[in-house]
Design an enzyme around this catalytic site. Structure first.
Site, PDB file in Angstrom:
ATOM      1  N   LYS A   1       0.975  -1.225  -0.071  1.00  0.00           N
ATOM      2  CA  LYS A   1       0.032  -0.030  -0.051  1.00  0.00           C
ATOM      3  C   LYS A   1       0.790   1.444  -0.108  1.00  0.00           C
ATOM      4  O   LYS A   1       1.857   1.231   0.739  1.00  0.00           O
ATOM      5  CB  LYS A   1      -0.789   0.014   1.273  1.00  0.00           C
ATOM      6  CG  LYS A   1      -1.922   0.996   1.246  1.00  0.00           C
ATOM      7  CD  LYS A   1      -2.616   0.945   2.513  1.00  0.00           C
ATOM      8  CE  LYS A   1      -3.898   1.796   2.551  1.00  0.00           C
ATOM      9  NZ  LYS A   1      -4.716   1.599   3.883  1.00  0.00           N
TER      10      LYS A   1
ATOM     11  N   SER B   1      -9.766   1.861   2.695  1.00  0.00           N
ATOM     12  CA  SER B   1      -8.899   2.587   1.857  1.00  0.00           C
ATOM     13  C   SER B   1      -7.795   1.775   1.146  1.00  0.00           C
ATOM     14  O   SER B   1      -7.374   1.929   0.117  1.00  0.00           O
ATOM     15  CB  SER B   1      -8.153   3.521   2.719  1.00  0.00           C
ATOM     16  OG  SER B   1      -7.346   2.984   3.822  1.00  0.00           O
TER      17      SER B   1
ATOM     18  N   SER C   1      -9.912  -0.762   7.012  1.00  0.00           N
ATOM     19  CA  SER C   1      -9.321  -0.572   5.511  1.00  0.00           C
ATOM     20  C   SER C   1      -8.717  -1.863   5.119  1.00  0.00           C
ATOM     21  O   SER C   1      -8.378  -1.409   3.818  1.00  0.00           O
ATOM     22  CB  SER C   1      -8.332   0.802   5.556  1.00  0.00           C
ATOM     23  OG  SER C   1      -9.091   1.752   5.754  1.00  0.00           O
TER      24      SER C   1
END
Lengths: 481, 108, 490
Positions: free
Chosen positions: C79, C154, C178
């Protein structure tokens, strides 16, 4: 003139916030060095430059130093204290917040005592908390340049109550704290380099009133003389303002030593809202009672206690005790001289007169003295044993200062041993009397003032090495005839 | 103490007006257009109105919980560790002068 | 030759170490897939141009007979909220569009030490703020199961990259769901570890007291293997726990007989999609068949989790994001009045942050500001303690808690973007886990009528991730949801 009378119907009310830089090897919240004489931004990392993702860790030594200082200030130490973020935007503040302590500081409710103007003062310490320093900005016309070497260096902020009543007293308080942190060896005490900075809160009220009026903060003063002068100026400025019916504005001012005045910092109208909240990157700092007590046990004797002991143990006058305990190094030096000589009175005389004068003239600190304490003590012992006279000792002292040699070595090399041999002294006296028949006749005729002349001649003949006591005694006997 | 005790739930409505939002934007150093101020005022008012329900929870005497663990702080030994040269922390700078960060003149 | 596309991390790691396939071959295979598929998905913000060189290094070490870790040559997508030294790290924000970190996050370092190859950086909702991956300065990410749908957020890019088999696993971060919500939307095993289990050092902070990084993977075993590699005390993160790390991947057991599964009444009372309800019931039945004991538990305060979460998270975020000021790194506005420092701050931040980030900074600043602190931040922190205490009590009656991850499967791109409150309320099932610091996991459990994956959430007491893997492994075998279908794009 004391502040009692100088400010007439007005009474100054002063509190001081002192920022003490704790002399750790690494920074408060990261592992960069605090020794940053080196190049611009040479002692920085992702933590103190506020890079994305970087996190703080807490320096154990900084906490120990803070606790020691808190204990010496008579504070209670919180078993659970919390780091909070103080938030504001400024280019020298990389994260947009300073890690400090807010509602749960490490040290609280202490008291500092000192003697000023012959009376004992007791000043409340509201709190002492740990925080990080900001970086340094240098202003250059159309821009500012930021150096973060200083960012995150550990500070202890010591906040006094509004208990001080005059500029001199305020400066004395600051000196007292300065002396303490040096005694504790938690701060190098270097004022020029900003290791000890004072923010002074000053307000003025009518004598007899108890309320606190609007206060003005004079920030970042790094000399005791300036503390005194800045407060003096600010008090008079506020009295003038009150006399002419002006309102005192709560503001931050700076002191300009060249013009000897304070001036308001330019600031935006927007009031500060620091939005303090507990730093979620740091867990609560928990100290056990045992840990706190073990630090208390390791505390050195503080200046006031040491001065009192010097008076009782060494029978020194109050003034001498204060001079000798002004710095820890000096007091340590003195006590080493005492233990090497066994003569406290003489030790105090030699340290306070000869040593301090030489140090002063050559701008050296005690620790830089070319004469180690043990040698000065040995020299005093030589006087007490009668090996050298007090007068010769001054020659020996001067020689020790320049050559650094041991006193015995100097006495041997220069043949400075005191003459205590009766026959040798007698021989010199006889020679002197034989060489000065006129003066001898005059003396015996009643001109007794000439005694000094004969002493001088004998000492001259023995190159000053004859024992003055013996010369006196034997000469008196010979002159009688 | 900067954080005083005011309970907005005691006031009639939690609705944020544009001027409050503008003040918060200034405090946050966010330049927002008029339209942004307007929409944020409206959206945050809705959000805060929903959050008013928290007032129903009795929290008297409850110690606030900052971190969800009961761990306490571990301290680091006072040792210097150098990792990267100064350049590593300057190369992302939008403007610099030698090894210093260059910024507009600081007020004060 | 093994089918790399459908292999697991542990299979590939073993094959590379046994020199049946080279790390370079594996890396090339997945770089090729990224080249072909990612233009349609948009999962990556940056592909690691040094990935092949790093793989060659792993091969060289193996050739020299050196020991390489269990993830030797395994391509993992990171990420773009984790700092990678020398590799652009953006947080999917314009304000960091050109930021090259001078250091790597501890998680990244540990993965590399275990032989993993960071194949690229994946898109996210800017700074982790969002549940749909629509709040990214690099455009929205498509769900590989159906490109009209969001991948969740997210960690949406992370989820999409693994679902489309452009990487064998990904590292996501989870502040309020997330990792779990996008795992549910994309059919992955995603675990948010116990707070303090995984170092946060080098992970761009959203909310420090809630953030945790964790794996998003294609099997229980892979999730366990990666978690064991990245876990453990880190001396640079004061909040990382000094708790021993079990060898999760080797301790997975299918034994759930007698295990008490807690079913929180309050969760099941929420309005939810019928498919979500059905899949959740099926999961419960599957566990019951294996001898698990079902227990009703009370968590009456979780209905306040969303407001508590948003007040705490935005307060911390408003402070954590203050460092993005255009002074030392990141976007500096060219439109500010020359010489006006405050205007430069406001313009740089105003231009650099997207609308959702601005909204949250505003909310957080407000919640911490003078006059509101007690009613918002402090009140939320108090209720937070009560919520944690409630979980502690619930875990005296059960060993694992089971609930839906989300009230619905993935929704369509653009469907909720203009209603922040509705988007926030959707986090009802996931946020309380972060507030209480508990480990939480999303396990693929079934599909919606439209064929979109649906996960089920498992929660355990602090540092009891092993229980989650055991239950997950049973669901993985018995429901077969992870293997039964393949996403549309592959």
């Amino acid at each position: 003139m004391s502040s009692e009378t100088r400010f007439g119907a007005y009474e100054p009310v002063i509190g001081i916030e002192i920022h003490v830089q704790l002399q750790t090897r690494s920074k408060m919240f990261c592992t960069d060095s605090t020794a940053f004489a080196s190049g611009d931004n040479e002692c920085v990392c992702e933590v103190c430059t506020g890079m994305p993702g970087a996190l703080p860790t807490v320096n154990r030594t900084a906490i120990e130093y803070a606790v020691k200082t808190g204990l010496a200030l008579g504070c209670s130490i919180r078993e659970k204290s919390v780091f909070s973020r103080k938030q504001y935007f400024y280019p020298d503040l990389p994260k947009g917040y300073q890690i400090s302590q807010f509602d749960l500081p490490l040290c609280e409710n202490g008291r500092v005592e000192f003697v000023y103007n012959g009376s004992k003062k007791s000043i409340e310490i509201i709190r002492a908390h740990v925080e990080e320093d900001a970086g340094k900005s240098t202003h250059q016309g159309d821009c500012s340049l930021i150096n973060l070497n200083r960012a995150s260096v550990p500070l202890l902020e010591i906040v006094s109550g509004p208990d001080l009543r005059g500029p001199e007293e305020a400066a004395e308080y600051a000196r007292t704290v300065h002396k303490m942190v040096q005694y504790l060896e938690v701060c190098d005490g270097n004022l020029e380099e900003g290791s000890f900075r004072c923010d002074c809160n000053v307000s003025v009220r009518k004598r007899g009133e108890t309320k606190l009026n609007t206060r003005v903060e004079i920030k970042n003063i790094n000399s005791f003389r300036f503390v005194e002068k800045a407060i003096e100026y600010e008090i008079l400025r506020q009295i003038d303002a009150m006399e002419s019916g002006e309102k005192i504005r709560q503001e931050t001012r700076l002191y300009d030593p060249d013009k000897n005045r304070t001036f308001a910092m330019r600031s935006k109208e927007e009031a500060h809202d620091y939005r303090y909240f507990p730093d979620p990157d740091l867990l609560p700092l928990v100290l056990t009672k045992a840990e706190i007590e073990s630090m208390r046990a390791k505390l050195p004797e503080m200046p006031l206690a040491r001065a009192a002991r010097f008076q009782s143990e060494y029978k020194l006058p109050e003034y001498d005790s204060q001079v000798l305990t002004a710095e820890k190094d000096l007091a340590d030096y003195f006590e080493k001289v005492v233990s090497a000589s066994g003569n406290a009175k003489a030790a105090s005389n030699w340290v306070m007169t000869e040593l301090l004068r030489e140090l002063n003239d050559s701008k050296k600190t005690v620790s830089q003295s070319p004469i180690p304490a043990e040698r000065l003590g040995q020299m005093i012992a030589l006087i007490d044993k009668g090996t050298i006279s007090g007068k010769i000792a001054k020659t020996v002292f001067a020689e020790m200062w320049t050559s650094g040699k041991a006193p015995e070595v100097i006495v041997q090399e220069k043949g400075l041993v005191q003459i205590t041999d009766t026959s040798a002294i007698e021989k010199s006296i006889d020679e002197v009397l034989a060489a000065n028949p006129k003066e001898l006749a005059d003396y015996r005729g009643g001109k007794e003032k000439l005694f000094g002349f004969f002493v001088g001649q004998v000492m001259k003949a023995t190159k000053g090495q004859a024992s003055p006591d013996m010369v006196n005694q034997m000469l008196k006997a010979k002159l009688k005839g | 103490m900067a954080n005083s005790k005011t309970d907005p739930s005691s006031s009639a409505s939690p609705r944020l007006d544009k001027s409050t939002v503008a003040k918060v934007a200034e405090l946050s150093r966010l330049k927002l257009s008029d339209a942004e101020l307007e929409s944020i005022a409206q959206q945050l008012s809705m959000v805060l109105a929903n959050f008013e329900q928290l007032a129903q929870v009795n929290t008297q005497g409850v110690e606030p919980m900052v971190t969800p663990t009961d761990l306490t702080l571990r301290l680091r030994e006072d040792r210097v560790e150098r990792r990267e040269p100064a350049e590593a922390f300057l190369e992302n700078a939008p403007d610099r002068s030698g090894n210093l960060f260059k910024v507009p003149p600081v007020v004060g | 030759m093994m089918d790399l596309t459908f292999a697991t991390c542990s299979e590939v790691g073993r094959a590379v170490r046994d020199r049946k396939v080279s790390a370079v071959e594996v890396t090339r295979h997945f770089l090729k897939r990224i080249g072909e598929l990612d233009p349609k998905i948009g999962a990556f913000t940056t592909v690691n141009s040094r990935a092949e060189a790093q793989a060659a290094d792993v091969d060289a070490r193996l050739a020299r007979g050196e020991a390489v870790g269990p993830l030797a040559g395994v391509p993992i997508a990171i990420k773009d909220l984790l700092c990678t030294k020398g590799l652009r790290t953006t947080a999917s924000s314009k304000i960091l569009a050109n930021f090259i970190p001078p250091y790597s996050a501890t998680v990244v370092r540990r993965l590399e030490e275990a032989g993993a190859i960071c194949i690229g950086k994946t898109s996210l909702d800017e700074f982790g703020m969002g549940s749909s991956n629509e709040n990214s300065a690099f455009g929205s990410v498509k769900n590989p199961w159906n490109p009209e749908y969001v991948p969740g957020g997210s960690s949406g890019g992370s989820a999409a990259s693994v679902a489309a088999r452009m990487a064998l696993a990904s590292i996501g971060t989870d502040t309020g769901g997330s990792i779990r919500q996008p795992s549910s939307f994309c059919g992955l095993f995603g675990i948010k570890p116990t707070y303090g289990r995984v170092s946060r050092y080098g992970i761009i902070a959203f909310a420090s007291s809630l953030d945790q990084a964790g794996p998003m993977a294609l099997s229980t075993e892979d999730a366990a293997l990666i978690l064991e590699v990245i876990s453990g005390r880190c001396e640079r993160d004061s909040t990382s726990a000094d708790v021993s790390v079990p060898q999760f991947s080797q301790q997975i057991s299918d034994q759930v007989k007698g295990l008490r599964i807690g079913l929180p009444k309050q969760y099941f009372a929420e309005k939810m999609d019928a498919d979500v309800e059905r899949v959740t019931r099926e999961s419960i039945e599957a566990l019951k068949k294996r001898g698990a004991i079902l227990v009703d538990v009370e968590l009456p305060l979780v209905k306040y989790a969303v407001p508590v979460y948003y007040l705490v998270a935005t307060s911390e975020a408003s402070s954590n994001l203050a460092r993005y000021d255009g002074m030392r790194f990141g976007h500096r506005s060219k439109n500010a009045t020359k010489g006006d420092l405050d205007d430069l701050y406001s313009s740089s931040r105003g231009e650099g942050f997207g609308p959702e980030v601005k909204r949250r900074i505003m909310l957080g600043t407000y919640a911490l500001s003078s006059g509101y602190y007690d009613a918002y931040y402090q009140k939320a922190s108090q209720v937070r303690r009560l919520i944690r205490d409630e979980f502690t009590r619930a875990f005296t009656q059960c060993d694992v808690i089971l609930s839906p991850v989300c009230t619905s499967p993935a929704f369509k791109i653009g469907e909720r973007i203009n209603d922040p409150l509705a988007m926030y309320l959707n986090d009802i099932f996931t946020t309380s886990t972060n507030l209480a610091g508990l480990p939480g996991m999303s396990v693929p459990a079934g599909f919606s009528k439209e064929g979109l994956p649906i996960g089920v959430q498992l929660m355990a007491p602090h540092f009891e991730e092993s229980r989650l893997f055991n239950v997950s492994s049973v669901l993985e075998k018995d429901l077969g949801a992870a293997k039964s279908r393949r996403p549309h794009v592959i």
